[in-house]
Motif scaffolding. Structure first.
Motif, mmCIF file in Angstrom:
data_model
loop_
_atom_site.group_PDB
_atom_site.id
_atom_site.type_symbol
_atom_site.label_atom_id
_atom_site.label_comp_id
_atom_site.label_asym_id
_atom_site.label_seq_id
_atom_site.Cartn_x
_atom_site.Cartn_y
_atom_site.Cartn_z
ATOM 1 N N PRO A 1 -0.109 16.745 -6.509
ATOM 2 C CA PRO A 1 0.366 17.172 -7.836
ATOM 3 C C PRO A 1 -0.672 17.033 -8.958
ATOM 4 O O PRO A 1 -0.491 17.600 -10.023
ATOM 5 C CB PRO A 1 1.565 16.247 -8.107
ATOM 6 N N GLY B 1 -1.214 8.798 -10.030
ATOM 7 C CA GLY B 1 -0.275 7.791 -10.494
ATOM 8 C C GLY B 1 -0.646 6.424 -9.904
ATOM 9 O O GLY B 1 -1.644 6.294 -9.170
ATOM 10 N N ALA C 1 0.626 4.733 -7.527
ATOM 11 C CA ALA C 1 0.591 4.619 -6.064
ATOM 12 C C ALA C 1 -0.801 5.011 -5.562
ATOM 13 O O ALA C 1 -1.391 4.324 -4.713
ATOM 14 C CB ALA C 1 1.676 5.503 -5.443
ATOM 15 N N ALA C 2 -1.348 6.094 -6.098
ATOM 16 C CA ALA C 2 -2.671 6.558 -5.657
ATOM 17 C C ALA C 2 -3.762 5.561 -6.052
ATOM 18 O O ALA C 2 -4.661 5.265 -5.260
ATOM 19 C CB ALA C 2 -2.970 7.936 -6.258
ATOM 20 N N LYS D 1 -5.035 -5.472 -9.099
ATOM 21 C CA LYS D 1 -4.083 -5.631 -7.992
ATOM 22 C C LYS D 1 -4.108 -4.345 -7.192
ATOM 23 O O LYS D 1 -3.737 -3.278 -7.701
ATOM 24 C CB LYS D 1 -2.666 -5.862 -8.522
ATOM 25 N N GLU E 1 7.207 -0.270 -18.267
ATOM 26 C CA GLU E 1 6.145 -1.291 -18.270
ATOM 27 C C GLU E 1 5.603 -1.499 -19.695
ATOM 28 O O GLU E 1 5.140 -2.591 -20.030
ATOM 29 C CB GLU E 1 5.004 -0.896 -17.321
HETATM 30 N N1 LIG Z 1 -1.567 -2.535 -9.358
HETATM 31 C C1 LIG Z 1 -0.770 -2.838 -10.347
HETATM 32 O O1 LIG Z 1 -1.027 -3.756 -11.120
HETATM 33 C C2 LIG Z 1 0.460 -2.027 -10.543
HETATM 34 C C3 LIG Z 1 1.143 -2.113 -11.760
HETATM 35 C C4 LIG Z 1 2.269 -1.330 -11.949
HETATM 36 C C5 LIG Z 1 2.677 -0.469 -10.950
HETATM 37 N N2 LIG Z 1 1.977 -0.406 -9.800
HETATM 38 C C6 LIG Z 1 2.384 0.532 -8.747
HETATM 39 O O2 LIG Z 1 2.269 1.847 -9.285
HETATM 40 C C7 LIG Z 1 3.221 2.697 -8.632
HETATM 41 C C8 LIG Z 1 3.998 3.452 -9.656
HETATM 42 O O3 LIG Z 1 3.115 4.268 -10.386
HETATM 43 P P1 LIG Z 1 3.592 5.670 -10.980
HETATM 44 O O4 LIG Z 1 4.775 5.445 -11.772
HETATM 45 O O5 LIG Z 1 2.435 6.311 -11.586
HETATM 46 O O6 LIG Z 1 4.086 6.417 -9.694
HETATM 47 P P2 LIG Z 1 3.398 7.458 -8.691
HETATM 48 O O7 LIG Z 1 2.022 7.090 -8.391
HETATM 49 O O8 LIG Z 1 4.342 7.571 -7.575
HETATM 50 O O9 LIG Z 1 3.370 8.781 -9.555
HETATM 51 C C9 LIG Z 1 4.583 9.369 -9.906
HETATM 52 C C10 LIG Z 1 4.547 10.872 -9.664
HETATM 53 O O10 LIG Z 1 3.872 11.475 -10.748
HETATM 54 C C11 LIG Z 1 2.868 12.339 -10.260
HETATM 55 N N3 LIG Z 1 1.854 12.404 -11.289
HETATM 56 C C12 LIG Z 1 1.043 11.410 -11.726
HETATM 57 N N4 LIG Z 1 0.301 11.848 -12.740
HETATM 58 C C13 LIG Z 1 0.632 13.140 -12.957
HETATM 59 C C14 LIG Z 1 0.208 14.108 -13.878
HETATM 60 N N5 LIG Z 1 -0.683 13.845 -14.819
HETATM 61 N N6 LIG Z 1 0.736 15.343 -13.783
HETATM 62 C C15 LIG Z 1 1.682 15.623 -12.863
HETATM 63 N N7 LIG Z 1 2.140 14.729 -11.987
HETATM 64 C C16 LIG Z 1 1.619 13.497 -12.037
HETATM 65 C C17 LIG Z 1 2.451 11.696 -8.973
HETATM 66 O O11 LIG Z 1 1.752 12.576 -8.142
HETATM 67 C C18 LIG Z 1 3.816 11.292 -8.428
HETATM 68 O O12 LIG Z 1 4.467 12.400 -7.875
HETATM 69 C C19 LIG Z 1 4.057 1.800 -7.779
HETATM 70 O O13 LIG Z 1 3.609 1.873 -6.467
HETATM 71 C C20 LIG Z 1 3.801 0.420 -8.348
HETATM 72 O O14 LIG Z 1 3.996 -0.600 -7.398
HETATM 73 C C21 LIG Z 1 0.891 -1.160 -9.578
#
Ligand SMILES: NC(=O)c1ccc[n+]([C@@H]2O[C@H](COP(=O)([O-])OP(=O)(O)OC[C@H]3O[C@@H](n4cnc5c(N)ncnc54)[C@H](O)[C@@H]3O)[C@@H](O)[C@H]2O)c1
Ligand SMILES: O=C(O)C(=O)C[C@@H](O)[C@H](O)[C@H](O)COP(=O)(O)O
Length: 540
Positions: free
Chosen positions: A217, A276, A278-279, A314, A356
């Protein structure tokens, strides 16, 4: 606050400091001043003549005085002569100016283009003799100093003056949060439109190959990153992983390790994680584990990844046992939160990120909560297509910067989460359990929002906060479009998962709760009855 230039521009002779500086000033409707022209006005003669008559040391003295005056009182774009930053007193003035929030831009042109321009007009005393050889020698001396004294680095190769000016404006208006501390190699989080343009600078010259890890995406943003990387001369391996949580698995990591092996990635190569949270979690995990750790840069594209996941080191994956149970603390070399990527972000994923953001307000920076309250309607109705250039963009930039600062504060003294950093886990003890029980169909930020209401109820049961503050959690989060209740699981399942939370010690649960707004404490081993009562209260 004392007046100060909007930006100071430095660079080699012929880099285009005056031409580009004037263009920047024109675009921003600001005055422009050129140090050399001001010196000529001051001494009443042309610089070559002054050089000839009084010599370089006298010239440098006048130059340093003029620059010091302008750094104090000029509110526009100020460009310096090529040799000015070599004077120690000017270096100190520039450092003080940066300390006051100033931006010193190193305009780094292609050497060939700059040499040609520098030779064109003549009248440059420093290039007397073999001009090209002199230019190169000066470049070798000056380039490291220019890097040292500047805090914004703009490559202009192949750009028109207008293109270079636009790039300067983008980079100067970005917000920078510096992250450092015990056991952390310092790095910056750059926030704003065009932040991704810093990619090559942050990766540096050592890596030859870059693994660009992203999801489908965000393809259009990874296309841009790939183009920047190729322009920077790297060999790019484009690695597309499954979207969202399905990308955060050992199987996906293993597939990438196989590829890195087959493509000959060595310890000096690097990873870029784009997408995002996850990536970026997965990309960081791959970087942390390949050859026991190679350089990586995060380019977060969701709000949640910008404010939280991409910073702090992390990294990890999910396993059948639970969320993020396998991973490593491994610090990125830089984070580039390019706000242009938010233009394609769907509304529900933007809102999730606000969970968050609110967390950081509750635990440390109540000003975040005031901003969220004041702009709740616009934030809830976020529309990527109209976002860039709208008044909301500045509000969101402010929220990102503040939230990243909260994160940096906790991470800087406790990278490996021995105590203080656990406060960032506010709302996560129940939040992670919900995510797991919902098979990750619930978004992380939404689960954390319910988790915060749960933690507030628990704090209220323990007598730590009053009902008003619990109600405030509910009203603020729901005004942003976030959920505040959850009805789909049994307490027994939730309790079992909360025991596997990383904060738990032995058989004892450990929560993070508020005792007042902006202040968090640990709550160790509350009774099961209290934990269950709080759970009952979030089921509506
Ligand atoms: N490492 C850390 O400190 C930390 C902190 C908070 C969350 N997390 C982790 O992060 C994840 C959640 O992150 P998230 O909410 O970004 O979820 P995600 O990575 O699942 O992204 C959400 C969706 O949005 C899409 N997306 C992202 N950016 C986009 C854009 N600019 N345009 C269109 N689509 C886009 C992605 O492809 C996905 O489909 C969880 O796995 C969580 O455990 C890690
Ligand atoms: O950076 C931290 O520390 C956090 O706890 C930030 C959290 O918002 C984030 O969701 C993190 O991924 C949770 O980590 P975990 O260690 O509880 O899995």
């Amino acid at each position: 606050m004392a007046a100060r230039p909007y930006a100071v521009i430095l660079g080699m002779m012929g880099a285009g400091k005056t031409r580009v500086g004037k263009e920047v000033a024109h675009m921003l409707h600001l005055p422009f001043a050129d140090a050399d022209a001001e010196i000529e006005r001051e001494v009443g003669m042309k610089i070559p003549a002054y050089f000839e008559q009084y010599g370089e040391p006298a010239f440098r003295e006048v130059e340093a005085d003029v620059i010091a005056d302008f750094l104090e009182g000029f509110e526009g774009i100020f460009s310096l002569g090529g040799g000015a930053p070599m004077t120690p007193s000017t270096q100190r003035e520039l450092s003080a100016y940066i300390g006051r929030g100033g931006k010193v831009v190193y305009l780094d042109a292609d050497p060939q283009e700059a040499m040609e321009r520098a030779n064109r007009g003549g009248g440059r005393p420093m290039l007397n003799g073999d001009a090209n050889a002199r230019w190169r020698k000066l470049y070798e001396q000056r380039d490291p100093v220019f890097h040292e004294v500047s805090n914004v680095h703009v490559h202009t190769r192949g750009l028109t003056p207008q293109g270079a000016a636009k790039k300067v404006i983008d980079m100067v208006s970005q917000r920078i949060v510096h992250v450092d501390g015990t056991a952390i190699e310092p790095y910056n989080v750059a926030i704003g439109e065009g932040a991704m343009n810093r990619l090559v600078d942050v990766l540096g010259t050592q890596p030859k190959k870059i693994a660009l890890i992203h999801t489908q995406p965000v393809q259009r943003h990874s296309d841009r990153a790939r183009a920047l990387l190729r322009q920077g001369g790297y060999e790019v391996s484009d690695i597309v992983i499954p979207d969202a949580e399905p990308g955060k698995t050992i199987a996906v990591a293993n597939g990438i390790w196989e590829r890195l092996g087959a493509e000959g990635f060595t310890r000096s190569d690097a990873v870029v994680g784009l997408g995002g949270g996850a990536a970026t979690d997965l990309a960081g995990f791959v970087a942390a584990t390949w050859m026991r750790g190679i350089r990586y840069v995060n380019c977060p594209t969701s709000l949640l990844a910008m404010v939280d996941a991409s910073t702090g080191g992390k990294t990890g994956i999910n396993t059948p046992q639970g969320k993020n149970l396998v991973g490593s603390f491994y610090t990125p070399a830089g984070v580039l939160a390019d706000m242009t990527t938010l233009a394609s972000l769907p509304n529900d994923i933007f809102i999730e990120g606000l969970g968050e953001v609110a967390k950081s307000g509750f635990i440390r920076d109540p000003e975040i909560l005031h901003i969220l309250e004041e702009h709740a309607d616009e934030l809830r109705n976020f529309n990527g297509q109209t976002f860039l250039g709208s008044p909301l963009e500045d509000v969101v930039a402010e929220l990102i910067e503040r939230t990243v600062r909260v994160k940096a504060y906790h991470v800087s003294s406790d990278l490996k989460e021995k105590g203080l950093r656990e406060f960032l886990n506010y709302g996560h003890t129940l939040g992670h359990a919900i995510e797991k029980l919902e098979h990750f169909r619930w978004r992380h930020g939404n689960a954390v929002a319910v988790g915060m209401v749960y933690a507030a109820e628990l704090a209220n049961i323990m007598g730590l906060i009053d009902r008003d503050l619990v109600d405030y959690h509910r009203s603020l989060l729901s005004s942003l479009g976030l959920p505040t209740s959850w009805n789909d699981g049994s307490f027994e399942d939730v309790l079992a998962l909360m025991h596997r939370d990383k904060k738990a010690r032995g058989n004892e649960l450990r929560f993070v709760v508020l005792d007042s707004i902006g202040h968090v404490v640990h709550l160790d081993n509350p009774s099961v009855d209290d934990v269950e009562e709080a759970f009952r209260r979030i089921q509506h």
